[in-house]
Write a protein that holds these residues in place. Sequence first.
Motif, short mmCIF file in Angstrom:
data_model
loop_
_atom_site.label_atom_id
_atom_site.label_comp_id
_atom_site.label_asym_id
_atom_site.label_seq_id
_atom_site.Cartn_x
_atom_site.Cartn_y
_atom_site.Cartn_z
N ASP A 292 40.80 -18.32 3.71
CA ASP A 292 40.76 -19.49 4.64
C ASP A 292 41.43 -18.96 6.21
OD1 ASP A 292 39.26 -20.77 2.73
OD2 ASP A 292 41.09 -22.04 2.15
N ALA A 293 42.72 -18.46 5.98
CA ALA A 293 43.59 -17.92 7.15
C ALA A 293 42.80 -17.04 7.71
CB ALA A 293 44.83 -17.49 6.71
N TYR A 294 42.17 -16.19 7.23
CA TYR A 294 41.44 -14.95 7.79
C TYR A 294 40.26 -15.63 8.73
CZ TYR A 294 38.06 -11.07 8.47
OH TYR A 294 37.28 -10.13 9.13
N ASN A 295 39.40 -16.62 8.05
CA ASN A 295 38.21 -17.04 8.49
C ASN A 295 38.50 -17.87 9.84
OD1 ASN A 295 36.55 -15.75 6.68
ND2 ASN A 295 36.43 -17.91 5.61
N LEU A 349 38.31 -5.63 -1.55
CA LEU A 349 37.96 -7.04 -1.78
C LEU A 349 36.93 -7.30 -2.47
CD1 LEU A 349 39.30 -8.53 1.60
CD2 LEU A 349 40.47 -8.35 -0.52
N SER A 350 35.42 -6.48 -2.41
CA SER A 350 34.32 -7.03 -2.99
C SER A 350 34.48 -6.64 -4.34
CB SER A 350 33.47 -5.97 -2.51
OG SER A 350 33.76 -4.40 -2.56
N THR A 355 33.50 -10.98 -0.22
CA THR A 355 32.72 -10.19 0.66
C THR A 355 32.54 -10.75 2.04
OG1 THR A 355 30.70 -11.59 -0.34
CG2 THR A 355 31.30 -9.79 -1.45
N THR A 356 32.16 -10.08 2.85
CA THR A 356 31.95 -10.38 4.25
C THR A 356 30.44 -10.79 4.87
OG1 THR A 356 33.67 -8.48 4.81
CG2 THR A 356 32.28 -9.35 6.75
N GLN A 357 30.55 -11.89 5.32
CA GLN A 357 29.33 -12.67 5.70
C GLN A 357 28.77 -12.07 6.96
OE1 GLN A 357 27.93 -14.61 2.99
NE2 GLN A 357 29.79 -13.49 2.37
N LEU A 362 34.94 -14.17 5.61
CA LEU A 362 34.68 -13.86 4.31
C LEU A 362 34.48 -15.04 3.24
CD1 LEU A 362 38.21 -12.01 3.92
CD2 LEU A 362 36.23 -10.83 4.46
N GLU A 363 33.93 -14.91 2.23
CA GLU A 363 33.52 -15.60 1.24
C GLU A 363 33.95 -15.23 -0.14
OE1 GLU A 363 29.49 -18.35 0.83
OE2 GLU A 363 29.20 -16.31 0.21
#
Length: 477
Positions: A292-295, A349-350, A355-357, A362-363
């Motif tokens: 959440d903080a990254y997004n 992380l994957s 994963t990266t959108q 990130l999701e």
Amino acid sequence: MAGITGIGSGIDIDSLVSGMVAAERAPKEAQLARLEKQTTTKITSLGSLRSAMSAFQTSLEALNKPDLFKARSATSSNKDALTATAATTAGAGSYQVEVKSLASSSKIVLGAIAGQEARLGAGSLEIAIGASEPIKITVAEPNNSLADIRDSINKAGASQGLTATIVTDTQGQRLILSSSKTGKDEDISVVAKPASGESNQSLSLLAFDPKAEPLSEDHPDYAASARAITRAASAELTIDGLAVVSATNKVEGVIEGVTLELKAKTETDKPLTVGVSLDKSGVTSNVQKFVDAYNKLMGVISSETNITQVADGKAPVVGGLVGDATARTVQRSIQEELARMSDGKFRALSDIGITTQRDGTLEVDSTKLDKAIADSFEDIAGLFTGESGLATRLNDKLKPYTESGGILQQRHEAMTGTISSIDKQKEDLDRRITSLQERLYKQFNAMDVLVGQLSNTSNSLIASLENLPWAAGNSKN
């Protein structure tokens, strides 16, 4: 320099000077306004960026704790009777706990004192809780009422958790003493030592021995006598059938790494269950906070560095950091670090479901994350923690920007200096314009006076010429 102007020349000097002053002020004023707006916008945008970066660092700090991946959670099947917490040293397991009795503290009522304003004889009281050092209360005039004794006990006994209150029943005024200390043999005792030769009510009415045989309820002196309301006792419980005694309702060290908080007795032969397991929910929560903080950080960078087109022909929304390299550099360095492989079972992380959108955010695949935690709980620590862990590497990328005296603070100070410089330039402009206005008024007023003088001279010459004989004759003709 306002005043009556244009008398000699008929020129509207006020309007002329105002127009010239405005023409001189406008370009510089507009330039300073643009610079101030741009600088203020950048200050706000950099503040938003710094706030988002700091929040991201906080999430990294929460993940970069090896103990997080060793944490244990404890559950109780009956939270009304018992709650439990577990330290990292606790072993996973299940325990059957039966609470037979709770720990209690001592509470006593002392002998009745007749009369609302009764005075007690001089002497002293020694009040002890179990085997602790007695508290000595000196009783002497004028501070020898029951209220005075109550106040002295509350002052002297505060450090030991001893309090006193007064109640009045059919027998008179009485002191009630309460202790906060629980456990067997932690009863309150009161030793009264009256001074010799006292004729008023004796201090001996306030004595209490918890070991003495209490008066029976049918005894004639029972109603006015001192007695125990509750006695101090230890908690009694069984853990998997093993008897346990605790001086308090907080039971520590019986189950390694587990603390039990006793709330109420359980039904006989119906134990509750205390379970200890890996604290997987804590890891899941901190991983989600990290995402959440990254997004949020990526969202701030995107909004502050892009030009967003708006429908209906309206002007586009321009981010405060469009063309600014700082935000883009931060974004690029973070994304490069996320793509870098780590050592250990989980290298990216994957591998744990992050994963990266398409939009760069990130999701979390909660199913994959839960499986990774369930199968290799402590291996996830290798991905995030330690000197070469992802959390440390990302924090190292952010630190030059967010630390005290770092890049963002230096830029903020520089732009704050620009705002101060703009304020000074505005003051200088006001002084220069004021000086110009005064100079123009002086010049135009001097011109006006001169034109007026020339006009008067001209009129005078014309009048003189008209009065000459030939001029007068010609005039008649």
